[in-house]
Scaffold this active site. Structure first.
Site, PDB file in Angstrom:
ATOM      1  N   ASN A  12       0.874  -1.181   0.000  1.00 57.14           N
ATOM      2  CA  ASN A  12       0.000   0.000   0.000  1.00 57.14           C
ATOM      3  C   ASN A  12       0.907   1.226   0.000  1.00 57.14           C
ATOM      4  O   ASN A  12       1.463   1.584   1.027  1.00 57.14           O
ATOM      5  CB  ASN A  12      -0.897  -0.032   1.247  1.00 57.14           C
ATOM      6  CG  ASN A  12      -1.758   1.219   1.359  1.00 57.14           C
ATOM      7  OD1 ASN A  12      -1.807   2.036   0.445  1.00 57.14           O
ATOM      8  ND2 ASN A  12      -2.437   1.360   2.499  1.00 57.14           N
ATOM      9  N   TRP A  13       1.029   1.827  -1.175  1.00 54.75           N
ATOM     10  CA  TRP A  13       1.966   2.948  -1.303  1.00 54.75           C
ATOM     11  C   TRP A  13       1.420   4.235  -0.696  1.00 54.75           C
ATOM     12  O   TRP A  13       2.132   5.231  -0.606  1.00 54.75           O
ATOM     13  CB  TRP A  13       2.321   3.168  -2.778  1.00 54.75           C
ATOM     14  CG  TRP A  13       3.047   2.015  -3.426  1.00 54.75           C
ATOM     15  CD1 TRP A  13       3.409   0.827  -2.836  1.00 54.75           C
ATOM     16  CD2 TRP A  13       3.504   1.930  -4.788  1.00 54.75           C
ATOM     17  NE1 TRP A  13       4.057   0.027  -3.736  1.00 54.75           N
ATOM     18  CE2 TRP A  13       4.134   0.672  -4.950  1.00 54.75           C
ATOM     19  CE3 TRP A  13       3.436   2.798  -5.883  1.00 54.75           C
ATOM     20  CZ2 TRP A  13       4.686   0.276  -6.168  1.00 54.75           C
ATOM     21  CZ3 TRP A  13       3.988   2.395  -7.094  1.00 54.75           C
ATOM     22  CH2 TRP A  13       4.609   1.150  -7.234  1.00 54.75           C
ATOM     23  N   LYS A  14       0.135   4.229  -0.363  1.00 53.33           N
ATOM     24  CA  LYS A  14      -0.518   5.420   0.216  1.00 53.33           C
ATOM     25  C   LYS A  14      -0.259   6.628  -0.685  1.00 53.33           C
ATOM     26  O   LYS A  14      -0.210   6.470  -1.905  1.00 53.33           O
ATOM     27  CB  LYS A  14      -0.048   5.630   1.665  1.00 53.33           C
ATOM     28  CG  LYS A  14      -0.219   4.346   2.506  1.00 53.33           C
ATOM     29  CD  LYS A  14      -0.041   4.548   3.981  1.00 53.33           C
ATOM     30  CE  LYS A  14      -0.243   3.212   4.696  1.00 53.33           C
ATOM     31  NZ  LYS A  14      -0.151   3.327   6.160  1.00 53.33           N
ATOM     32  N   HIS A  98      -9.453   1.293   4.775  1.00 52.45           N
ATOM     33  CA  HIS A  98      -8.189   1.445   5.508  1.00 52.45           C
ATOM     34  C   HIS A  98      -8.420   2.372   6.703  1.00 52.45           C
ATOM     35  O   HIS A  98      -9.231   3.302   6.631  1.00 52.45           O
ATOM     36  CB  HIS A  98      -7.114   2.018   4.579  1.00 52.45           C
ATOM     37  CG  HIS A  98      -5.754   1.960   5.186  1.00 52.45           C
ATOM     38  ND1 HIS A  98      -5.313   2.895   6.100  1.00 52.45           N
ATOM     39  CD2 HIS A  98      -4.753   1.064   5.049  1.00 52.45           C
ATOM     40  CE1 HIS A  98      -4.091   2.555   6.488  1.00 52.45           C
ATOM     41  NE2 HIS A  98      -3.723   1.462   5.865  1.00 52.45           N
ATOM     42  N   GLU A 100      -6.803   4.735   7.799  1.00 45.94           N
ATOM     43  CA  GLU A 100      -6.608   6.169   7.519  1.00 45.94           C
ATOM     44  C   GLU A 100      -7.851   6.769   6.892  1.00 45.94           C
ATOM     45  O   GLU A 100      -8.188   7.931   7.161  1.00 45.94           O
ATOM     46  CB  GLU A 100      -5.364   6.346   6.633  1.00 45.94           C
ATOM     47  CG  GLU A 100      -4.089   6.134   7.443  1.00 45.94           C
ATOM     48  CD  GLU A 100      -2.931   5.520   6.666  1.00 45.94           C
ATOM     49  OE1 GLU A 100      -2.946   5.542   5.422  1.00 45.94           O
ATOM     50  OE2 GLU A 100      -2.000   5.010   7.325  1.00 45.94           O
ATOM     51  N   GLU A 170      -5.231  -4.809  10.602  1.00 49.77           N
ATOM     52  CA  GLU A 170      -4.207  -3.793  10.814  1.00 49.77           C
ATOM     53  C   GLU A 170      -4.492  -3.049  12.120  1.00 49.77           C
ATOM     54  O   GLU A 170      -5.311  -2.117  12.136  1.00 49.77           O
ATOM     55  CB  GLU A 170      -4.203  -2.785   9.663  1.00 49.77           C
ATOM     56  CG  GLU A 170      -3.900  -3.372   8.310  1.00 49.77           C
ATOM     57  CD  GLU A 170      -3.321  -2.338   7.346  1.00 49.77           C
ATOM     58  OE1 GLU A 170      -2.218  -2.567   6.851  1.00 49.77           O
ATOM     59  OE2 GLU A 170      -3.961  -1.298   7.128  1.00 49.77           O
ATOM     60  N   GLY A 176       2.646   2.423  10.798  1.00 45.51           N
ATOM     61  CA  GLY A 176       3.603   3.521  10.646  1.00 45.51           C
ATOM     62  C   GLY A 176       4.315   3.903  11.929  1.00 45.51           C
ATOM     63  O   GLY A 176       4.948   4.952  12.009  1.00 45.51           O
ATOM     64  N   SER A 216       3.640  -2.042  10.386  1.00 42.03           N
ATOM     65  CA  SER A 216       5.088  -2.110  10.611  1.00 42.03           C
ATOM     66  C   SER A 216       5.689  -3.475  10.268  1.00 42.03           C
ATOM     67  O   SER A 216       6.586  -3.953  10.958  1.00 42.03           O
ATOM     68  CB  SER A 216       5.435  -1.703  12.051  1.00 42.03           C
ATOM     69  OG  SER A 216       5.036  -0.358  12.288  1.00 42.03           O
ATOM     70  N   GLY A 237       2.937  -1.023   4.321  1.00 40.60           N
ATOM     71  CA  GLY A 237       2.997   0.402   3.989  1.00 40.60           C
ATOM     72  C   GLY A 237       4.427   0.822   3.707  1.00 40.60           C
ATOM     73  O   GLY A 237       4.979   0.579   2.634  1.00 40.60           O
ATOM     74  N   GLY A 238       5.067   1.433   4.712  1.00 43.11           N
ATOM     75  CA  GLY A 238       6.398   2.016   4.557  1.00 43.11           C
ATOM     76  C   GLY A 238       7.414   1.121   3.872  1.00 43.11           C
ATOM     77  O   GLY A 238       8.132   1.564   2.955  1.00 43.11           O
TER      78      GLY A 238
END
Ligand code: 13P
Length: 255
Positions: A12-14, A98, A100, A170, A176, A216, A237-238
């Site tokens: 997930n590149w966001k 998600h 977010e 999640e 993150g 993470s 993610g990251g």
């Protein structure tokens, strides 16, 4: 380790990566992941990079996902993107609900269920996200929160649709933050979700649904998380923003 369910890893590149940066990343991923057949591999770039990334991965084992979609098919919905538009770029998966979006766009379980229905109507596989906040966990409410989200966000799906749905657990406190759930915490939540799917749908569906862990995930913790019986992949993610770390997560998990 063998599991009946094929592992699925999604990046997930966001809101990261211009088109040029996205193509750079994909170039690296194609090299790093060229021989991997043991797992499904998905990248979810921002909408603006879908077209170019779609072309770049045509001859690869990498599949395309989007980060959201509208519950509506067409019409006066400024800023929204419909499933049929995603399909133009050979998108196969779509992340829904998600945390977010639940937090910043105030997305409700009811809205997410509408999106999930619309995605199935267009033959897109939804990756439906659920997870508790730290205060909900500390208050002992994790299972209650997960149950509400699972029942609400998947409401109305039939058994065939549910079987083709991916769930991403999640925990919000792990996203993150560098603070990963322990493999025991992850397994406990995944087992609970699978048991619930058995009640809401049936045992056959529950056995087939893939449940990803997200929060993470790194090359160093992926293998331990994936070794849990009810953990069937990761939503990253990251660490998916760099080809080496995303590839190492996958390689360490299947190796
Ligand atoms: P991080 O891997 O950066 O914690 O993000 C997880 C996530 O939100 C994936 O959807």
């Amino acid at each position: 380790m063998t599991k009946d369910r094929k592992l699925i890893f999604a990046g997930n590149w966001k809101m990261n990566k211009t088109v040029a940066e996205a193509l750079d990343l994909v170039r690296g991923l194609k090299i790093e992941l060229a021989n991997i057949k043991e797992a499904d591999i998905v990248v979810c770039p921002p909408f603006t990079a879908l077209s170019e990334v779609s072309k770049a991965i045509l001859d690869s084992n990498i599949r395309l996902g989007a980060q959201d979609m509208s519950p509506n098919n067409v019409g006066a919905f400024t800023g929204e993107i419909a499933a049929v538009m995603l399909k133009e770029f050979s998108v196969r998966y779509v992340i829904l609900g998600h945390s977010e979006r639940r937090q910043y766009q105030k997305e409700s379980d009811e809205l997410i269920a509408k999106k999930a229905a619309a995605s199935h109507a267009a033959s897109l596989k939804p990756i439906v996200c659920v997870g508790e906040t730290l205060s909900e966990r500390d208050g002992g409410n994790t299972q209650q929160v997960l149950e509400t989200q699972i029942r609400g966000s998947l409401a109305g799906l039939n058994k065939d649709q549910m079987t083709e749905t991916i769930i991403a657990y999640e925990p919000v406190w792990a996203i993150g933050t560098g603070k990963t759930a322990t493999s025991d915490q992850a397994e406990e939540a995944h087992r609970f979700i699978r048991q619930l799917l058995g009640q809401v749908f049936d045992e056959t569906v529950a056995r087939k649904v893939r449940i990803q862990y997200g929060g993470s995930v790194k090359p160093s913790n992926a293998r331990e998380l994936m070794s849990q019986p009810d953990v069937d992949g990761a939503l990253v993610g990251g660490a998916s923003l760099e080809s080496r770390s995303f590839a190492d997560i996958i390689k360490n998990s299947i190796g």
